[in-house]
Design a protein around this motif. Structure first.
Motif, PDB file in Angstrom:
ATOM      1  N   GLU A   1      19.477  31.725  27.038  1.00  0.00           N
ATOM      2  CA  GLU A   1      20.724  31.036  26.771  1.00  0.00           C
ATOM      3  C   GLU A   1      20.696  29.643  27.398  1.00  0.00           C
ATOM      4  O   GLU A   1      20.119  29.452  28.450  1.00  0.00           O
ATOM      5  CB  GLU A   1      21.844  31.859  27.414  1.00  0.00           C
ATOM      6  CG  GLU A   1      23.171  31.755  26.775  1.00  0.00           C
ATOM      7  CD  GLU A   1      24.127  32.775  27.379  1.00  0.00           C
ATOM      8  OE1 GLU A   1      24.630  33.587  26.602  1.00  0.00           O
ATOM      9  OE2 GLU A   1      24.353  32.751  28.591  1.00  0.00           O
ATOM     10  N   GLY A   2      21.335  28.685  26.742  1.00  0.00           N
ATOM     11  CA  GLY A   2      21.494  27.349  27.300  1.00  0.00           C
ATOM     12  C   GLY A   2      22.963  27.060  27.546  1.00  0.00           C
ATOM     13  O   GLY A   2      23.827  27.870  27.222  1.00  0.00           O
ATOM     14  N   VAL A   3      23.221  25.887  28.117  1.00  0.00           N
ATOM     15  CA  VAL A   3      24.591  25.461  28.377  1.00  0.00           C
ATOM     16  C   VAL A   3      24.745  24.019  27.900  1.00  0.00           C
ATOM     17  O   VAL A   3      23.904  23.174  28.193  1.00  0.00           O
ATOM     18  CB  VAL A   3      24.928  25.542  29.883  1.00  0.00           C
ATOM     19  CG1 VAL A   3      26.297  24.950  30.166  1.00  0.00           C
ATOM     20  CG2 VAL A   3      24.860  26.977  30.366  1.00  0.00           C
ATOM     21  N   ILE A   4      25.802  23.761  27.150  1.00  0.00           N
ATOM     22  CA  ILE A   4      26.093  22.377  26.760  1.00  0.00           C
ATOM     23  C   ILE A   4      26.564  21.653  28.015  1.00  0.00           C
ATOM     24  O   ILE A   4      27.588  22.021  28.591  1.00  0.00           O
ATOM     25  CB  ILE A   4      27.169  22.312  25.663  1.00  0.00           C
ATOM     26  CG1 ILE A   4      26.655  22.969  24.388  1.00  0.00           C
ATOM     27  CG2 ILE A   4      27.572  20.859  25.392  1.00  0.00           C
ATOM     28  CD1 ILE A   4      27.682  23.047  23.271  1.00  0.00           C
ATOM     29  N   THR A   5      25.795  20.677  28.450  1.00  0.00           N
ATOM     30  CA  THR A   5      26.169  19.952  29.671  1.00  0.00           C
ATOM     31  C   THR A   5      27.068  18.764  29.369  1.00  0.00           C
ATOM     32  O   THR A   5      27.862  18.368  30.226  1.00  0.00           O
ATOM     33  CB  THR A   5      24.927  19.468  30.430  1.00  0.00           C
ATOM     34  OG1 THR A   5      24.117  18.694  29.554  1.00  0.00           O
ATOM     35  CG2 THR A   5      24.137  20.658  30.963  1.00  0.00           C
ATOM     36  N   ALA A   6      26.946  18.198  28.160  1.00  0.00           N
ATOM     37  CA  ALA A   6      27.802  17.053  27.830  1.00  0.00           C
ATOM     38  C   ALA A   6      27.824  16.819  26.330  1.00  0.00           C
ATOM     39  O   ALA A   6      26.827  17.024  25.643  1.00  0.00           O
ATOM     40  CB  ALA A   6      27.278  15.794  28.512  1.00  0.00           C
ATOM     41  N   TRP A   7      28.972  16.426  25.864  1.00  0.00           N
ATOM     42  CA  TRP A   7      29.098  15.844  24.528  1.00  0.00           C
ATOM     43  C   TRP A   7      29.103  14.340  24.732  1.00  0.00           C
ATOM     44  O   TRP A   7      29.821  13.829  25.600  1.00  0.00           O
ATOM     45  CB  TRP A   7      30.402  16.293  23.860  1.00  0.00           C
ATOM     46  CG  TRP A   7      30.304  17.650  23.243  1.00  0.00           C
ATOM     47  CD1 TRP A   7      30.691  18.828  23.799  1.00  0.00           C
ATOM     48  CD2 TRP A   7      29.770  17.971  21.963  1.00  0.00           C
ATOM     49  NE1 TRP A   7      30.434  19.870  22.945  1.00  0.00           N
ATOM     50  CE2 TRP A   7      29.865  19.358  21.798  1.00  0.00           C
ATOM     51  CE3 TRP A   7      29.205  17.222  20.936  1.00  0.00           C
ATOM     52  CZ2 TRP A   7      29.426  20.024  20.648  1.00  0.00           C
ATOM     53  CZ3 TRP A   7      28.775  17.880  19.784  1.00  0.00           C
ATOM     54  CH2 TRP A   7      28.889  19.261  19.649  1.00  0.00           C
ATOM     55  N   LEU A   8      28.297  13.602  23.981  1.00  0.00           N
ATOM     56  CA  LEU A   8      28.188  12.157  24.152  1.00  0.00           C
ATOM     57  C   LEU A   8      29.156  11.390  23.261  1.00  0.00           C
ATOM     58  O   LEU A   8      29.245  10.169  23.335  1.00  0.00           O
ATOM     59  CB  LEU A   8      26.747  11.722  23.900  1.00  0.00           C
ATOM     60  CG  LEU A   8      25.717  12.477  24.765  1.00  0.00           C
ATOM     61  CD1 LEU A   8      24.321  11.994  24.457  1.00  0.00           C
ATOM     62  CD2 LEU A   8      26.022  12.323  26.243  1.00  0.00           C
ATOM     63  N   PHE A   9      29.869  12.132  22.409  1.00  0.00           N
ATOM     64  CA  PHE A   9      30.937  11.571  21.585  1.00  0.00           C
ATOM     65  C   PHE A   9      32.149  12.479  21.738  1.00  0.00           C
ATOM     66  O   PHE A   9      32.020  13.646  22.092  1.00  0.00           O
ATOM     67  CB  PHE A   9      30.529  11.524  20.097  1.00  0.00           C
ATOM     68  CG  PHE A   9      29.437  10.539  19.785  1.00  0.00           C
ATOM     69  CD1 PHE A   9      29.752   9.256  19.363  1.00  0.00           C
ATOM     70  CD2 PHE A   9      28.103  10.885  19.906  1.00  0.00           C
ATOM     71  CE1 PHE A   9      28.758   8.332  19.072  1.00  0.00           C
ATOM     72  CE2 PHE A   9      27.093   9.977  19.616  1.00  0.00           C
ATOM     73  CZ  PHE A   9      27.419   8.698  19.196  1.00  0.00           C
ATOM     74  N   ASP A  10      33.311  11.944  21.443  1.00  0.00           N
ATOM     75  CA  ASP A  10      34.542  12.735  21.499  1.00  0.00           C
ATOM     76  C   ASP A  10      34.845  13.340  20.139  1.00  0.00           C
ATOM     77  O   ASP A  10      34.385  12.840  19.101  1.00  0.00           O
ATOM     78  CB  ASP A  10      35.726  11.852  21.934  1.00  0.00           C
ATOM     79  CG  ASP A  10      35.612  11.391  23.361  1.00  0.00           C
ATOM     80  OD1 ASP A  10      35.153  12.183  24.216  1.00  0.00           O
ATOM     81  OD2 ASP A  10      35.979  10.220  23.632  1.00  0.00           O
ATOM     82  N   ASP A  11      35.648  14.397  20.157  1.00  0.00           N
ATOM     83  CA  ASP A  11      36.127  15.012  18.933  1.00  0.00           C
ATOM     84  C   ASP A  11      36.835  13.941  18.094  1.00  0.00           C
ATOM     85  O   ASP A  11      37.678  13.206  18.598  1.00  0.00           O
ATOM     86  CB  ASP A  11      37.096  16.142  19.305  1.00  0.00           C
ATOM     87  CG  ASP A  11      37.242  17.183  18.228  1.00  0.00           C
ATOM     88  OD1 ASP A  11      36.246  17.522  17.579  1.00  0.00           O
ATOM     89  OD2 ASP A  11      38.375  17.667  18.051  1.00  0.00           O
ATOM     90  N   GLY A  12      36.460  13.833  16.828  1.00  0.00           N
ATOM     91  CA  GLY A  12      37.075  12.842  15.950  1.00  0.00           C
ATOM     92  C   GLY A  12      36.329  11.520  15.862  1.00  0.00           C
ATOM     93  O   GLY A  12      36.662  10.683  15.030  1.00  0.00           O
TER      94      GLY A  12
END
Length: 76
Positions: A16-27
């Motif tokens: 299993e992995g973990v999302i550490t960051a989204w580099l863009f915001d929703d939308g």
């Protein structure tokens, strides 16, 4: 609409992995090939790229666990 999936070949082990960051915001608007998220697996950071351009809809929040093949976002 395109799905943003964790590539089956992104890492070797069946862990299993973990999302550490989204580099863009929703939308946000993204282009094909943009690195949109980072996933940590056994202390190694992997990048997830947008398969197409469009407006990002995040389906799995940062710090949540993911597996290979999981859909973590959509582009419309």
């Amino acid at each position: 609409m395109s799905e943003i999936k964790i590539d089956e070949d992104l890492w070797d082990e069946d862990t299993e992995g973990v999302i550490t960051a989204w580099l863009f915001d929703d939308g946000d608007s993204v282009s094909a090939g943009d690195v949109v998220a980072e996933v940590m697996v056994e202390k190694i950071q992997h990048e997830v790229e947008a398969p197409a351009g469009g407006t990002l809809s995040i389906k799995v929040a940062a710090e949540e666990a993911v597996n290979k093949g999981d859909v973590i976002g959509e582009l419309s």
